[in-house]
Enzyme design. Structure first.
Site, PDB file in Angstrom:
ATOM      1  N   ASP A 207       0.849  -1.193   0.000  1.00  0.00           N
ATOM      2  CA  ASP A 207       0.000   0.000   0.000  1.00  0.00           C
ATOM      3  C   ASP A 207       0.880   1.237   0.000  1.00  0.00           C
ATOM      4  O   ASP A 207       2.099   1.143   0.083  1.00  0.00           O
ATOM      5  CB  ASP A 207      -0.914   0.008   1.236  1.00  0.00           C
ATOM      6  N   ASP A 209       0.706   3.622   2.409  1.00  0.00           N
ATOM      7  CA  ASP A 209       0.519   4.219   3.725  1.00  0.00           C
ATOM      8  C   ASP A 209      -0.638   5.213   3.627  1.00  0.00           C
ATOM      9  O   ASP A 209      -1.653   4.901   3.002  1.00  0.00           O
ATOM     10  CB  ASP A 209       1.830   4.842   4.225  1.00  0.00           C
TER      11      ASP A 209
END
Length: 285
Positions: A207, A209
């Site tokens: 991802d 973050d």
């Protein structure tokens, strides 16, 4: 011959294809590791696997018994330790699904014992360059052979967790020059250096973050979806390692990190602590 240890992070709970694979219980002076260790061989090379969070994912990042994990690997004869973990990314170019072979850390954890040494036997090792360049290079080649997009080098921000970053924290860490963020490589890397193990960190990006304007906050469902795709490449990377890892001294001197580290005079050392440290530091004690 090297003995390769693999510490598997979220989603990686076993290694397929090991010949003579057996799960074996271990104990250490620092307690039991996260789980039994899986022993076997791969292409004629001894390999030991440990799921960092335990099978079934029972340990939080803060409750992982890091000292016991590294000590159990050392006692099992491991010479080269590869950490595989899920991380967030602070860089557009390091996209979900990519692998980053980490070479630096910023440690923001604060709830975990970070050394095998203690009062009565003091030692200071250098972690200026906390990963082994030779083992890291082998991981780069193995990950590329597995079909992963690989970034050779990166700074890992180790946060305490278990919550993900606030937006302000994410922006701060990005401004520091960090590349990825995770919760588990510290104090693991420091302990591996004290144990004189060659250590490499493979960060699997899941991802962005919370800093990325187009991706918003971290969603565990998105992480799990990306993680599932990463695990196949991670398994293929592990399968390629035996032909790429060579035993022997490295440029960083990982296997002699304790040569000048012990500060306590021999006649002042705590004998009980000396006994506890025999597996970790017996070469210099």
């Amino acid at each position: 011959m090297p003995v390769i240890g693999i510490i598997g992070g979220s989603g990686l709970y076993a290694v397929d294809g090991l010949q003579g694979a057996t799960w074996q219980a271990h104990d250490t002076p620092w307690g039991a590791p996260s789980d039994d260790l899986l022993h076997g061989t791969l292409d004629g090379v001894d390999m030991v696997f440990l799921p960092r969070h335990g099978r079934g994912h029972i340990h939080t990042p803060s409750s992982v018994p890091y000292r016991a994990n590294v000590a159990a690997m050392k006692a099992a004869g491991v010479t080269h330790l590869v950490s595989v973990s899920a991380t967030g990314s602070f860089r557009d170019a390091m996209a979900p699904g990519d692998f980053v072979i980490v070479d630096q850390f910023i440690d923001r954890t604060h709830l975990r014992p970070k050394t095998f040494f203690d009062t009565g036997l003091v030692a200071h090792v250098s972690v200026a360059h906390p990963t082994c360049p030779d083992l890291s290079a082998a991981c780069v080649r193995a990950a590329r052979a597995a079909g992963a997009t690989v970034h050779d080098g990166g700074t890992y921000l180790a946060m305490e967790g278990p919550q993900f970053s606030t937006l302000a924290e994410s922006r701060l860490y990005r401004s520091w020059g960090c590349d990825v963020i995770g919760m588990t490589n510290m104090p693991e890397a420091k302990l591996a250096r004290e144990a004189e193990l060659h250590y490499a960190s493979v960060a699997m990006v899941t991802d962005y973050d919370s800093w990325h304007p187009d991706h918003g906050q971290v969603q565990i469902t998105d992480i799990l979806e990306t993680l599932h795709g990463n695990i196949g490449r991670a398994a293929a990377m592990v399968a390629a390692l035996p032909g790429l890892v060579a035993d022997g001294p490295c440029a960083e001197g990982c296997d002699h990190a304790l040569d000048h580290a012990v500060m306590t005079a021999p006649d002042a050392r705590d004998p009980d602590l000396v006994a506890r440290l025999r597996t970790i530091a017996g070469r210099v004690l």
